[in-house]
Enzyme design. Structure first.
Site, mmCIF file in Angstrom:
data_model
loop_
_atom_site.group_PDB
_atom_site.id
_atom_site.type_symbol
_atom_site.label_atom_id
_atom_site.label_comp_id
_atom_site.label_asym_id
_atom_site.label_seq_id
_atom_site.Cartn_x
_atom_site.Cartn_y
_atom_site.Cartn_z
ATOM 1 N N GLY A 143 81.987 8.545 -22.815
ATOM 2 C CA GLY A 143 81.702 8.212 -21.420
ATOM 3 C C GLY A 143 82.146 6.802 -21.093
ATOM 4 O O GLY A 143 83.265 6.384 -21.415
ATOM 5 N N ASP A 173 90.058 15.194 -19.200
ATOM 6 C CA ASP A 173 91.380 15.816 -19.214
ATOM 7 C C ASP A 173 92.470 14.749 -19.272
ATOM 8 O O ASP A 173 93.489 14.919 -19.968
ATOM 9 C CB ASP A 173 91.576 16.669 -17.963
ATOM 10 C CG ASP A 173 90.575 17.807 -17.869
ATOM 11 O OD1 ASP A 173 90.251 18.393 -18.911
ATOM 12 O OD2 ASP A 173 90.114 18.102 -16.751
#
Length: 232
Positions: A143, A173
């Site tokens: 994150g 992605d």
């Protein structure tokens, strides 16, 4: 290859004040068995002039949880590089097929190894364990804390530069895309980590399926902070 019916709809509601994202994921098609056979044949044909494949996302209704493992084995037998980015049972099965590259987050990695990963040391040891099982590169997304990268070249922690976050959707992605782009250029692990982290950071500043420009990625690459990890 297309199936009759409507594609699955995923709605992302972004609160521009708080940065919170609400996901509304609708059910998609049920995939018939004959479509899976056609998919396999299509991939076989694509391996004639494509050398890298990314298998990612959740598994649609009607598709077995072993699908990514099956496709990994099929593609690797053709000499292709295979990256897998999924979770749960599809990830568990895929890992057993030894793809070249996997990108779980901390929670997904903990579930895969059936143990909690409470500290950075826990995460590093788990990533090394997964790499030692026969997977060429393991990237664990953390994150806002960046990502951890492990391969035969060593192990690195990459911390992204501070950016104004418009949406976190698509950052994972983008991380995969940046890492693969660098790898296909023949880059070492540190360069793969820098480019992947920069591409993900650049995506954070954009809402929707809009990648950062090459110029923006190049500017961010040098600002990524890299920390080599020891053997502990």
């Amino acid at each position: 290859m297309r199936l009759p019916g409507s594609s699955r709809v995923n709605i992302k509601v972004v609160d521009r004040t708080s940065g919170a994202v609400t996901d509304l994921n609708l059910p998609g098609l049920r995939v018939p068995e004959e479509a899976l056979e056609a998919l396999g044949a299509t991939l076989d044909a694509l391996t004639e002039d494509h050398g890298c494949f990314v298998l990612s996302g959740s598994v649609p209704a009607g598709v077995p949880a072993t699908i990514y493992a099956t496709l990994t084995e099929r593609l690797r037998a053709k000499g292709a590089v295979v990256a897998v980015d999924t979770s749960g049972e599809p990830l568990r099965h895929a890992v057993a097929a030894r793809p070249d590259f996997v990108k779980p987050n901390v929670q997904e990695l903990g579930e895969l190894l059936d143990r909690p990963l409470r500290t950075p040391g826990d995460v590093g040891r788990a990533a090394r364990e997964l790499h030692a099982s026969g997977i060429g590169m393991v990237v664990v997304s953390l994150g806002a804390e960046g990502a951890l990268f492990v391969s035969h070249d060593g192990a690195w922690r990459a911390l992204p530069p501070p950016v104004e976050v418009a949406s976190t959707v698509g950052a994972g992605d983008a991380l995969v895309a940046g890492v693969l782009a660098a790898r296909l250029d023949g880059s070492d692990l540190e360069t793969c980590a820098r480019r992947g982290t920069a591409f993900a950071a650049g995506k954070l500043a954009r809402v929707g399926p809009v990648p950062p420009t090459p110029e923006r990625v190049a500017a961010l690459v040098g600002a990524v902070r890299m920390h080599p990890l020891g053997n502990a």
